[in-house]
Design a protein around this motif. Structure first.
Motif, short mmCIF file in Angstrom:
data_model
loop_
_atom_site.label_atom_id
_atom_site.label_comp_id
_atom_site.label_asym_id
_atom_site.label_seq_id
_atom_site.Cartn_x
_atom_site.Cartn_y
_atom_site.Cartn_z
N ALA A 128 88.57 11.15 2.73
CA ALA A 128 87.44 11.88 2.14
C ALA A 128 86.68 12.65 3.23
O ALA A 128 86.30 13.81 3.04
CB ALA A 128 86.51 10.93 1.41
N LEU A 129 86.47 11.99 4.37
CA LEU A 129 85.77 12.64 5.48
C LEU A 129 86.57 13.83 6.00
O LEU A 129 86.01 14.89 6.30
CB LEU A 129 85.50 11.63 6.60
N ARG A 130 87.87 13.67 6.12
CA ARG A 130 88.71 14.78 6.56
C ARG A 130 88.59 15.98 5.62
O ARG A 130 88.44 17.12 6.06
CB ARG A 130 90.18 14.35 6.67
N ASN A 131 88.66 15.70 4.32
CA ASN A 131 88.57 16.79 3.34
C ASN A 131 87.20 17.47 3.39
O ASN A 131 87.10 18.70 3.25
CB ASN A 131 88.84 16.25 1.93
N GLU A 132 86.16 16.67 3.58
CA GLU A 132 84.82 17.24 3.69
C GLU A 132 84.71 18.14 4.92
O GLU A 132 84.10 19.21 4.87
CB GLU A 132 83.78 16.12 3.75
N ALA A 133 85.31 17.70 6.02
CA ALA A 133 85.27 18.49 7.25
C ALA A 133 86.03 19.80 7.06
O ALA A 133 85.59 20.87 7.52
CB ALA A 133 85.86 17.69 8.41
N ILE A 134 87.18 19.73 6.39
CA ILE A 134 87.96 20.95 6.13
C ILE A 134 87.14 21.94 5.32
O ILE A 134 87.06 23.13 5.64
CB ILE A 134 89.27 20.60 5.40
N GLU A 135 86.49 21.46 4.26
CA GLU A 135 85.69 22.34 3.41
C GLU A 135 84.52 22.95 4.18
O GLU A 135 84.20 24.13 4.01
CB GLU A 135 85.17 21.56 2.19
N ALA A 136 83.90 22.15 5.03
CA ALA A 136 82.78 22.66 5.82
C ALA A 136 83.26 23.72 6.81
O ALA A 136 82.61 24.77 6.99
CB ALA A 136 82.10 21.52 6.56
N MET A 137 84.39 23.48 7.45
CA MET A 137 84.89 24.43 8.45
C MET A 137 85.33 25.73 7.80
O MET A 137 85.26 26.80 8.42
CB MET A 137 86.03 23.79 9.24
N GLN A 138 85.78 25.67 6.56
CA GLN A 138 86.16 26.89 5.86
C GLN A 138 84.97 27.83 5.68
O GLN A 138 85.15 29.03 5.51
CB GLN A 138 86.75 26.54 4.49
N LYS A 139 83.76 27.28 5.74
CA LYS A 139 82.55 28.08 5.55
C LYS A 139 82.00 28.62 6.88
O LYS A 139 80.96 29.27 6.89
CB LYS A 139 81.48 27.24 4.86
N LEU A 140 82.72 28.35 7.96
CA LEU A 140 82.25 28.75 9.29
C LEU A 140 83.31 29.58 10.02
O LEU A 140 83.75 29.22 11.11
CB LEU A 140 81.90 27.51 10.12
N PRO A 141 83.74 30.69 9.43
CA PRO A 141 84.86 31.43 10.04
C PRO A 141 84.61 31.89 11.46
O PRO A 141 85.50 31.81 12.31
CB PRO A 141 85.05 32.62 9.08
N ASP A 142 83.43 32.38 11.75
CA ASP A 142 83.16 32.91 13.09
C ASP A 142 83.13 31.80 14.14
O ASP A 142 83.56 31.99 15.28
CB ASP A 142 81.84 33.67 13.11
N ALA A 143 82.60 30.63 13.75
CA ALA A 143 82.53 29.52 14.69
C ALA A 143 83.88 28.83 14.85
O ALA A 143 84.20 28.32 15.92
CB ALA A 143 81.48 28.51 14.22
N VAL A 144 84.67 28.81 13.80
CA VAL A 144 85.96 28.12 13.82
C VAL A 144 87.04 28.97 14.50
O VAL A 144 87.95 28.44 15.15
CB VAL A 144 86.39 27.74 12.39
N ALA A 145 86.95 30.28 14.35
CA ALA A 145 88.01 31.17 14.85
C ALA A 145 88.41 30.93 16.30
O ALA A 145 89.60 30.87 16.62
CB ALA A 145 87.60 32.63 14.64
N PRO A 146 87.45 30.76 17.24
CA PRO A 146 87.85 30.55 18.63
C PRO A 146 88.63 29.26 18.86
O PRO A 146 89.33 29.13 19.87
CB PRO A 146 86.51 30.50 19.38
#
Length: 207
Positions: free
Chosen positions: A97-115
């Motif tokens: 559940a925590l992994r899935n929550e992290a994935i969903e949160a990171m999907q909302k942060l494209p500029d921060a996740v991209a690097p």
């Protein structure tokens, strides 16, 4: 029928309101015994960028779903390297559940996740590489197709390539055509890879 507030609701809310409202006090309130206090603290920490590390640590151990949801909302609002690094750590958790929550949160942060994306897609753990591809599914970033092409061109793990092919079949353009042909040849003994690549190629031909 009107909802009736239980007698315990008001005292809990009043207790939460009495918590310190400065950033230091709100961070301390993340460990309060009352989940209402933890939830309100997580909400109000949206104005405290220095709280990202504390929010991530609380997220990893928070048992209440409603509190976790607010923590994740605040982390996505804060963004930044500390928040994103903490979410990456959550991808390695045994808690699905925590992994899935992290994935969903990171999907909302494209500029921060991209690097970080190329590093995630090259991680030694194939499961984490699969999670990284899952992040790309809803990541609004212009490099998504390029990253997926790199996966099917070079990742040695059949399951990682399979997940990438599924997504590339949805978002791929003519740029992916040659890579799709090559991945079929590279995994010529894997029926699903051949199927998924053919499906993606077929969709390209329809466009």
């Amino acid at each position: 029928m009107a909802l009736i507030k239980t007698q315990s609701d008001a005292p809990l809310a009043k207790e939460a309101r009495r918590m310190p409202r400065d950033c230091t006090g709100l961070i301390a309130s993340l460990t309060a015994s009352d989940p209402t206090a933890r939830r309100w603290a997580a909400r109000d920490l949206v104005d405290c960028p220095e709280a990202a590390a504390a929010l991530v640590e609380r997220l990893k151990q928070e048992p209440e779903v409603s509190v976790r949801e607010v923590i994740l909302t605040t982390l996505t609002s804060l963004g930044g390297p500390v928040a994103v690094s903490g979410l990456v750590d959550c991808l390695r958790s045994e808690d699905a559940a925590l992994r899935n929550e992290a994935i969903e949160a990171m999907q909302k942060l494209p500029d921060a996740v991209a690097p970080l994306m190329r590093g995630l897609l090259a991680d030694p753990d194939p499961d984490l590489r699969i999670f990284a591809v899952n992040i790309l599914e809803s990541l609004c970033h212009p490099e998504v197709e390029s990253w997926l092409i790199e996966v099917i061109e070079g990742d040695p793990h059949v399951n990682v390539c399979g997940v990438a092919l599924d997504l590339l079949g949805e978002v791929g353009t003519s740029r992916a055509r040659d890579s799709l042909v090559r991945v079929k040849a590279r995994f010529s003994d894997e029926p699903y890879i051949r199927f998924a690549a053919d499906l993606a190629l077929g969709r390209l031909n329809e466009d």
